[in-house]
Scaffold this active site. Structure first.
Site, PDB file in Angstrom:
ATOM      1  N   ILE A 162      14.856  20.916 137.828  1.00  0.00           N
ATOM      2  CA  ILE A 162      15.111  22.351 137.987  1.00  0.00           C
ATOM      3  C   ILE A 162      14.749  22.935 136.624  1.00  0.00           C
ATOM      4  O   ILE A 162      15.109  22.377 135.589  1.00  0.00           O
ATOM      5  CB  ILE A 162      16.588  22.632 138.374  1.00  0.00           C
ATOM      6  CG1 ILE A 162      16.882  24.127 138.521  1.00  0.00           C
ATOM      7  CG2 ILE A 162      17.562  22.004 137.408  1.00  0.00           C
ATOM      8  CD1 ILE A 162      18.324  24.416 139.038  1.00  0.00           C
ATOM      9  N   SER A 163      13.988  24.039 136.615  1.00  0.00           N
ATOM     10  CA  SER A 163      13.509  24.578 135.342  1.00  0.00           C
ATOM     11  C   SER A 163      14.640  25.112 134.479  1.00  0.00           C
ATOM     12  O   SER A 163      15.705  25.485 134.968  1.00  0.00           O
ATOM     13  CB  SER A 163      12.503  25.704 135.592  1.00  0.00           C
ATOM     14  OG  SER A 163      11.482  25.271 136.442  1.00  0.00           O
ATOM     15  N   GLN A 164      14.349  25.166 133.181  1.00  0.00           N
ATOM     16  CA  GLN A 164      15.266  25.751 132.194  1.00  0.00           C
ATOM     17  C   GLN A 164      15.529  27.221 132.589  1.00  0.00           C
ATOM     18  O   GLN A 164      14.606  27.930 133.002  1.00  0.00           O
ATOM     19  CB  GLN A 164      14.550  25.670 130.844  1.00  0.00           C
ATOM     20  CG  GLN A 164      15.246  26.307 129.696  1.00  0.00           C
ATOM     21  CD  GLN A 164      14.291  26.469 128.506  1.00  0.00           C
ATOM     22  OE1 GLN A 164      13.126  26.087 128.570  1.00  0.00           O
ATOM     23  NE2 GLN A 164      14.795  27.048 127.443  1.00  0.00           N
TER      24      GLN A 164
END
Ligand code: SAH
Length: 272
Positions: free
Chosen positions: A119-121
């Site tokens: 999951i992206s930052q």
């Protein structure tokens, strides 16, 4: 040989022992009941405390996450649309990560979501959402559903969100997470997103959340005139750059290289 008196004493002892045992048994079962009651009470109290504490703490963590996002944006001389920050400030990110990662849900970094994906930052999610400039009424396409978090962030900002995930397990899990009234304008399918979703094109915005070696022509084609696509471009061992692709009203394409990023690779496409 026992004498009468010693026999009597023995009987008394035995009776006392039996009584004692019965009493002990009763006492033990009463104790066990008390213990069970106490355990149930402690468990429900703990559950209550942890629910209320987690909701409160998590709201504080979300607020801190928003401040971090603003800080990153400021240092890059960029400002994120307040509507994007508001959405992210109310969305429980912990529901989109595996249980083992829940504690770190609001940390300022990507987190593993299984199958080697992440999951992206939070800042990158905010930036990508901001860059496609979503307006109410827009139709948006996301490539790389992953956890479903980015799609959930887009949901209240757009009229319709389509999201494609290539790994069936991730796609199904994300679709299940998003199958609640709050996200009823989000549709997920398991497929190769390189080719877009032509049945629902054109898209006012496209967010690609995996790094491509080149900008997929089908996605450019499916971009509406005046639409924007944000996509990380670069090989897995080379520096990737976040690119902003705009289709002008005259149909021409403008691309801008924005900042170095690190994404999992986009699979599929013609090289598969
Ligand atoms: N947007 C996601 C982050 C996803 S990570 C989130 O908010 O959680 C990138 C995702 O892209 C991975 O789940 C990966 O499986 C997916 N992906 C990679 N190549 C793809 C392709 N060709 N089509 C669709 N999804 C792809």
């Amino acid at each position: 040989m026992f004498g009468v008196r010693s026999e009597q004493r023995l009987l008394q002892k035995a009776a006392a022992f039996v009584l004692n045992a019965v009493g002990q048994e009763r006492f033990m079962s009463a104790l066990a009941q008390c213990r069970a009651l106490l355990a149930a009470f402690v468990a429900s109290a703990a559950a209550f405390v942890s629910t209320s504490a987690s909701t409160q703490d998590r709201a504080a963590e979300r607020a801190a996450m928003i401040e971090t996002i603003k800080g990153h944006a400021r240092s890059g001389a960029h400002s994120i649309d307040p509507a994007v920050l508001k959405t992210m400030g109310t969305l429980p990110r912990e529901r989109f990560v595996p249980e083992a990662q829940r504690g770190a849900a609001y940390h300022d970094r990507p987190l593993p979501i299984g199958h080697g994906q992440t999951i992206s930052q939070p800042f990158i999610v905010a930036l990508m959402t901001d860059l496609i400039n979503v307006r109410p009424g827009d139709t948006v396409l996301e490539i790389g559903t992953g956890s479903g978090y980015q799609a959930a962030v887009l949901s209240p900002l757009a009229a319709k969100v389509y999201s494609i995930e290539i790994i069936p397990e991730l796609g199904k899990r994300a679709a299940a997470r998003l199958a609640v009234p709050r996200f009823d304008n989000v549709e997920v399918k398991v497929d190769d997103g390189y080719y877009g979703w032509p049945e629902h094109a054109p898209f006012d915005g496209i967010v690609v959340t995996a790094a491509a070696s080149h900008i997929p022509p089908p996605l450019v084609e499916q971009l509406a005139e005046g639409g924007r696509m944000v996509i990380p471009v670069g090989g897995p061992f080379a520096t990737q750059f976040l690119m902003l692709v705009e289709k002008r009203r005259d149909g021409g394409i403008t691309t801008r290289q924005l900042l170095p990023v690190s994404f999992v690779p986009l699979r599929g496409g013609p090289s598969r």
